[in-house]
Enzyme design. Structure first.
Site, PDB file in Angstrom:
ATOM      1  N   VAL A 171       0.839  -1.203   0.000  1.00 14.66           N
ATOM      2  CA  VAL A 171       0.000   0.000   0.000  1.00 14.66           C
ATOM      3  C   VAL A 171       0.876   1.257   0.000  1.00 14.66           C
ATOM      4  O   VAL A 171       0.579   2.226  -0.704  1.00 14.66           O
ATOM      5  CB  VAL A 171      -1.003   0.003   1.182  1.00 14.66           C
ATOM      6  CG1 VAL A 171      -1.852   1.267   1.175  1.00 14.66           C
ATOM      7  CG2 VAL A 171      -1.899  -1.229   1.121  1.00 14.66           C
ATOM      8  N   CYS A 172       1.973   1.211   0.750  1.00 11.73           N
ATOM      9  CA  CYS A 172       2.888   2.362   0.769  1.00 11.73           C
ATOM     10  C   CYS A 172       3.481   2.603  -0.613  1.00 11.73           C
ATOM     11  O   CYS A 172       3.621   3.752  -1.045  1.00 11.73           O
ATOM     12  CB  CYS A 172       3.996   2.146   1.793  1.00 11.73           C
ATOM     13  SG  CYS A 172       3.408   2.102   3.496  1.00 11.73           S
ATOM     14  N   GLU A 173       3.809   1.531  -1.318  1.00 11.53           N
ATOM     15  CA  GLU A 173       4.349   1.669  -2.665  1.00 11.53           C
ATOM     16  C   GLU A 173       3.319   2.310  -3.596  1.00 11.53           C
ATOM     17  O   GLU A 173       3.640   3.230  -4.352  1.00 11.53           O
ATOM     18  CB  GLU A 173       4.794   0.307  -3.212  1.00 11.53           C
ATOM     19  CG  GLU A 173       5.473   0.421  -4.560  1.00 11.53           C
ATOM     20  CD  GLU A 173       6.208  -0.832  -4.984  1.00 11.53           C
ATOM     21  OE1 GLU A 173       6.209  -1.115  -6.190  1.00 11.53           O
ATOM     22  OE2 GLU A 173       6.793  -1.518  -4.125  1.00 11.53           O
TER      23      GLU A 173
END
Length: 152
Positions: A42-44
């Site tokens: 999700v951070c990516e």
């Protein structure tokens, strides 16, 4: 941290070891996009969305940056892995999570920040502040709408 409050100033190193100081960007809006940890899916997606929309941010006089507690070398390797073209991703590594703590976004139990978007206006005031569930990709349209509303 609330809308209308003055955003605490800070200086952090980006993925290339260059200093980013919030107060150096007076006259522009700055999006502080906090994410828990590098190398997570999700951070990516969150960081790639910022990079892919960079020109749209520029048209609204917004400088987007990503922030997490990862070290500069980790940020560099991750930025290269993602193929970031313009986005600066900042290291809040040491003192550990200091900037996340300034913005009341540090999760003591996990040792990382919340997932959040904080939009700071040209004078250094917070005009948009939202914390998202850790597993949820932030909605950039909310940020674009806030930047549009806050046009000076």
């Amino acid at each position: 941290m609330k809308v209308g409050e003055k955003a605490p100033d800070f200086a952090l190193k980006d993925q290339n070891g260059e200093e980013f100081k919030l107060s150096d960007f007076r006259g522009k809006k700055v999006l502080l996009s906090f994410h828990p940890l590098a190398w997570t899916s999700v951070c990516e997606k969150q960081m790639k969305a910022l990079d892919e929309n960079y020109e749209r941010f520029e048209k609204l006089n917004v400088v987007p940056v990503g922030i997490s507690v990862d070290s500069v070398p980790t940020k560099k390797a991750w930025a290269e892995h993602m193929g970031l073209k313009k986005l600066r991703i900042l290291s809040d590594f040491w003192p550990h999570g200091e900037v996340a703590k300034l913005y009341d976004l540090f999760r003591e139990d996990g040792g990382f920040s919340e997932r959040a978007n904080v939009l700071v206006d040209e004078e250094g005031k917070v005009v948009f502040f939202k914390v998202y569930p850790i597993s949820e990709l932030p909605d950039l349209e909310e940020v674009f709408e806030a930047a549009e509303r806050d046009k000076k």
